[in-house]
Design a protein around this motif. Structure first.
Motif, PDB file in Angstrom:
ATOM      1  N   VAL A 158      -2.095  49.593  22.841  1.00 23.80           N
ATOM      2  CA  VAL A 158      -3.408  49.628  22.533  1.00 23.80           C
ATOM      3  C   VAL A 158      -3.913  50.551  21.424  1.00 23.80           C
ATOM      4  CG1 VAL A 158      -3.952  49.045  24.910  1.00 23.80           C
ATOM      5  CG2 VAL A 158      -3.949  51.431  24.329  1.00 23.80           C
ATOM      6  N   ALA A 159      -5.224  50.381  20.985  1.00 23.57           N
ATOM      7  CA  ALA A 159      -5.713  50.815  19.834  1.00 23.57           C
ATOM      8  C   ALA A 159      -6.060  52.455  20.448  1.00 23.57           C
ATOM      9  CB  ALA A 159      -6.812  50.470  19.193  1.00 23.57           C
ATOM     10  N   THR A 160      -6.081  53.273  19.616  1.00 25.63           N
ATOM     11  CA  THR A 160      -6.287  54.837  20.068  1.00 25.63           C
ATOM     12  C   THR A 160      -8.037  54.798  20.276  1.00 25.63           C
ATOM     13  OG1 THR A 160      -4.762  55.677  18.548  1.00 25.63           O
ATOM     14  CG2 THR A 160      -6.571  57.205  19.169  1.00 25.63           C
ATOM     15  N   GLY A 161      -8.172  55.492  21.391  1.00 31.94           N
ATOM     16  CA  GLY A 161      -9.540  55.480  21.875  1.00 31.94           C
ATOM     17  C   GLY A 161     -10.027  54.199  22.414  1.00 31.94           C
ATOM     18  N   ALA A 162      -9.248  53.298  22.655  1.00 29.95           N
ATOM     19  CA  ALA A 162      -9.603  52.210  23.615  1.00 29.95           C
ATOM     20  C   ALA A 162     -10.112  52.383  24.920  1.00 29.95           C
ATOM     21  CB  ALA A 162      -8.446  51.035  23.692  1.00 29.95           C
ATOM     22  N   GLN A 163     -11.027  51.560  25.515  1.00 28.58           N
ATOM     23  CA  GLN A 163     -11.466  51.891  26.863  1.00 28.58           C
ATOM     24  C   GLN A 163     -10.551  51.186  27.904  1.00 28.58           C
ATOM     25  OE1 GLN A 163     -14.392  53.791  27.785  1.00 28.58           O
ATOM     26  NE2 GLN A 163     -14.650  54.192  25.627  1.00 28.58           N
ATOM     27  N   ALA A 164      -9.283  51.823  27.751  1.00 27.82           N
ATOM     28  CA  ALA A 164      -8.007  51.184  28.972  1.00 27.82           C
ATOM     29  C   ALA A 164      -6.958  52.217  28.845  1.00 27.82           C
ATOM     30  CB  ALA A 164      -7.891  49.809  28.175  1.00 27.82           C
ATOM     31  N   LEU A 165      -6.233  52.213  30.160  1.00 31.27           N
ATOM     32  CA  LEU A 165      -5.301  53.134  30.246  1.00 31.27           C
ATOM     33  C   LEU A 165      -4.016  52.473  29.525  1.00 31.27           C
ATOM     34  CD1 LEU A 165      -5.702  53.880  33.957  1.00 31.27           C
ATOM     35  CD2 LEU A 165      -5.983  55.383  31.967  1.00 31.27           C
ATOM     36  N   PRO A 166      -3.338  52.971  28.688  1.00 35.71           N
ATOM     37  CA  PRO A 166      -2.221  52.127  27.964  1.00 35.71           C
ATOM     38  C   PRO A 166      -1.273  51.543  28.867  1.00 35.71           C
ATOM     39  CG  PRO A 166      -1.898  54.793  28.078  1.00 35.71           C
ATOM     40  CD  PRO A 166      -3.419  54.489  28.558  1.00 35.71           C
ATOM     41  N   CYS A 167      -1.129  52.110  30.080  1.00 34.06           N
ATOM     42  CA  CYS A 167       0.082  51.361  31.145  1.00 34.06           C
ATOM     43  C   CYS A 167      -0.714  50.920  32.160  1.00 34.06           C
ATOM     44  CB  CYS A 167       0.966  52.509  31.306  1.00 34.06           C
ATOM     45  SG  CYS A 167       2.042  53.062  29.835  1.00 34.06           S
ATOM     46  N   GLY A 168      -1.843  50.940  32.256  1.00 35.37           N
ATOM     47  CA  GLY A 168      -2.595  50.372  33.643  1.00 35.37           C
ATOM     48  C   GLY A 168      -2.470  51.616  34.672  1.00 35.37           C
ATOM     49  N   VAL A 169      -2.859  50.951  35.662  1.00 33.03           N
ATOM     50  CA  VAL A 169      -2.700  51.870  36.900  1.00 33.03           C
ATOM     51  C   VAL A 169      -1.540  51.752  37.499  1.00 33.03           C
ATOM     52  CG1 VAL A 169      -5.362  51.733  37.425  1.00 33.03           C
ATOM     53  CG2 VAL A 169      -3.740  49.960  38.371  1.00 33.03           C
ATOM     54  N   SER A 186      -4.841  66.837  24.792  1.00 30.26           N
ATOM     55  CA  SER A 186      -5.862  67.273  24.207  1.00 30.26           C
ATOM     56  C   SER A 186      -7.082  67.560  25.143  1.00 30.26           C
ATOM     57  CB  SER A 186      -6.256  66.559  22.893  1.00 30.26           C
ATOM     58  OG  SER A 186      -6.543  65.079  23.235  1.00 30.26           O
ATOM     59  N   THR A 187      -6.996  66.699  26.178  1.00 31.92           N
ATOM     60  CA  THR A 187      -8.159  66.659  27.119  1.00 31.92           C
ATOM     61  C   THR A 187      -7.607  67.241  28.482  1.00 31.92           C
ATOM     62  OG1 THR A 187      -7.811  64.232  27.591  1.00 31.92           O
ATOM     63  CG2 THR A 187      -9.265  64.799  25.913  1.00 31.92           C
ATOM     64  N   ALA A 188      -6.600  67.700  28.505  1.00 30.34           N
ATOM     65  CA  ALA A 188      -5.937  67.915  29.937  1.00 30.34           C
ATOM     66  C   ALA A 188      -6.772  69.048  30.763  1.00 30.34           C
ATOM     67  CB  ALA A 188      -4.721  68.442  29.571  1.00 30.34           C
ATOM     68  N   ALA A 189      -7.684  69.813  30.150  1.00 32.61           N
ATOM     69  CA  ALA A 189      -8.477  70.871  30.682  1.00 32.61           C
ATOM     70  C   ALA A 189      -9.751  70.460  31.300  1.00 32.61           C
ATOM     71  CB  ALA A 189      -8.707  72.078  29.737  1.00 32.61           C
ATOM     72  N   LYS A 190     -10.287  69.050  30.815  1.00 30.95           N
ATOM     73  CA  LYS A 190     -11.298  68.506  31.258  1.00 30.95           C
ATOM     74  C   LYS A 190     -11.528  67.606  32.508  1.00 30.95           C
ATOM     75  CE  LYS A 190     -12.747  68.011  26.162  1.00 30.95           C
ATOM     76  NZ  LYS A 190     -13.195  67.418  25.127  1.00 30.95           N
ATOM     77  N   ASP A 191     -12.608  67.419  33.057  1.00 33.90           N
ATOM     78  CA  ASP A 191     -12.840  66.997  34.131  1.00 33.90           C
ATOM     79  C   ASP A 191     -12.595  65.503  34.259  1.00 33.90           C
ATOM     80  OD1 ASP A 191     -13.392  69.293  35.896  1.00 33.90           O
ATOM     81  OD2 ASP A 191     -15.610  69.138  35.887  1.00 33.90           O
ATOM     82  N   THR A 192     -12.557  65.035  33.004  1.00 33.92           N
ATOM     83  CA  THR A 192     -12.290  63.435  32.761  1.00 33.92           C
ATOM     84  C   THR A 192     -11.343  63.319  31.763  1.00 33.92           C
ATOM     85  OG1 THR A 192     -14.230  63.329  30.915  1.00 33.92           O
ATOM     86  CG2 THR A 192     -14.865  62.688  33.158  1.00 33.92           C
ATOM     87  N   GLY A 193     -10.292  64.238  31.500  1.00 35.14           N
ATOM     88  CA  GLY A 193      -9.449  64.270  30.764  1.00 35.14           C
ATOM     89  C   GLY A 193      -8.242  63.298  30.914  1.00 35.14           C
ATOM     90  N   TRP A 194      -8.428  62.885  32.130  1.00 36.70           N
ATOM     91  CA  TRP A 194      -7.176  61.745  32.465  1.00 36.70           C
ATOM     92  C   TRP A 194      -7.525  60.444  31.429  1.00 36.70           C
ATOM     93  CZ3 TRP A 194      -9.123  57.440  34.691  1.00 36.70           C
ATOM     94  CH2 TRP A 194     -10.481  57.608  35.298  1.00 36.70           C
ATOM     95  N   TRP A 195      -8.803  60.277  31.055  1.00 40.31           N
ATOM     96  CA  TRP A 195      -9.057  58.944  30.736  1.00 40.31           C
ATOM     97  C   TRP A 195      -9.146  59.150  28.975  1.00 40.31           C
ATOM     98  CZ3 TRP A 195      -9.792  54.153  32.293  1.00 40.31           C
ATOM     99  CH2 TRP A 195     -10.764  53.445  31.300  1.00 40.31           C
ATOM    100  N   PRO A 196      -8.364  58.126  28.408  1.00 36.75           N
ATOM    101  CA  PRO A 196      -7.926  58.329  27.151  1.00 36.75           C
ATOM    102  C   PRO A 196      -8.780  58.229  26.284  1.00 36.75           C
ATOM    103  CG  PRO A 196      -7.056  56.068  27.938  1.00 36.75           C
ATOM    104  CD  PRO A 196      -7.851  56.788  29.177  1.00 36.75           C
TER     105      PRO A 196
END
Length: 299
Positions: A158-169, A186-196
């Motif tokens: 998937v393209a970088t920044g796409a609104q999708a998880l690269p491997c799905g759930v 880069s986003t591991a410390a954020k509350d929404t950091g799991w979303w790419p």
């Protein structure tokens, strides 16, 4: 049963009944055999045992007259052992240690052990792990890949920044050379950091548990807990982050992230091996955690 055996049983029963109703002598019951301390009426240390045996005779006779001889019944041996015990569930008269009543029990394996022990040794770049049966590893690039169920279509890049998880759930995103400047580190410390794709607020994220075409959104997303030394295979450890996510409909997901630590004494790395999972269905958690638990730096 032969006629001779039937006559012998009948004779013994009649003699036993006579002994119960009359005070017959030892010579009447067992002619030709000298009397001993019991039959002569001597009260010795084993007198209680003999009294029990005398009481057992009419019980056996009564059972036989009621419908048959007691199967497997045995009188105590003449050994006189006071330590013999009858095992529960054994036939009458057998002696031995008390039965435990069941097979020995041991400790049950953890879900990680169940999933991690059966599978195929695999690797992505410099990262090795055990691929569980029923799962597949799909390479997205030379250093990234997905572990997903074989029953699902293999993921595509998937393209970088796409609104999708690269491997799905319910899959594992693996990267053997992630940098601190790129997702997911880069986003591991954020509350929404799991979303790419990054998000200004949780409500901007489509709920990963929503069915296709459903507009369900994430309601809350918080960084729940972290650990600097999550134990993996052998001496391998990882920095671990976990989020708690709920959606508008009340359903929830559990994103998890592991960044493998360098071996003790090794220089600080510039790239890192990482694994990311977004769990929706707990049915797959044991397999996912088992495979992640087998991660290590391949030699």
């Amino acid at each position: 049963m032969e006629e001779r055996d039937e006559l012998e049983i009948e004779t013994r029963l009649r003699t036993a009944l006579q002994a119960r109703s009359e005070l017959v002598t030892h010579s009447t019951l067992r002619p030709g055999i000298p009397p001993n301390e019991h039959t002569a009426g001597v009260r010795a240390k084993r007198d209680a045992w003999w009294s029990w045996r005398r009481m057992w005779v009419p019980v056996t006779v009564a059972a036989a007259l009621a419908g048959g001889v007691v199967a497997g019944a045995q009188l105590p041996s003449d050994s006189g052992s006071s330590n013999a015990t009858v095992s529960p569930g054994s036939s009458g008269g057998s002696t031995g240690a008390p039965s435990t009543g069941g097979a020995p029990t041991g400790s049950n394996p953890t879900p990680a052990q169940n999933a991690g022990q059966a599978g195929t040794a695999s690797n992505l770049g410099t990262v090795g792990f055990t691929l569980a049966d029923g799962w597949q590893l799909t390479s997205l690039s030379a250093t990234t890949g997905c572990v997903t169920l074989k029953t699902r279509p293999a993921p595509t890049p998937v393209a970088t920044g796409a609104q999708a998880l690269p491997c799905g759930v319910d899959g594992i995103y693996l990267a053997s050379a992630a940098t601190a400047a790129t997702w997911p580190l880069s986003t591991a410390a954020k509350d929404t950091g799991w979303w790419p794709a990054g998000a200004a607020s949780a409500s901007a994220i489509t709920c990963p548990a929503a069915a296709s075409g459903n507009s369900d959104r994430v309601k809350t997303s918080v960084l729940l807990r972290s650990s600097p030394k999550y134990a993996l295979a052998g001496s391998t450890t990882a920095v671990y982050d976990e989020w708690a996510v709920t959606c508008d409909t009340g359903s929830g997901v559990q994103p998890m992230l592991w960044k493998l630590n360098a071996a003790p004494g090794a220089p600080a790395p510039t790239t890192f091996a990482v694994a990311a999972v977004v769990s929706v269905d707990p049915e797959y958690d044991s397999a996912l955690l088992g495979m992640v638990g087998s991660l290590h730096q391949a030699s």
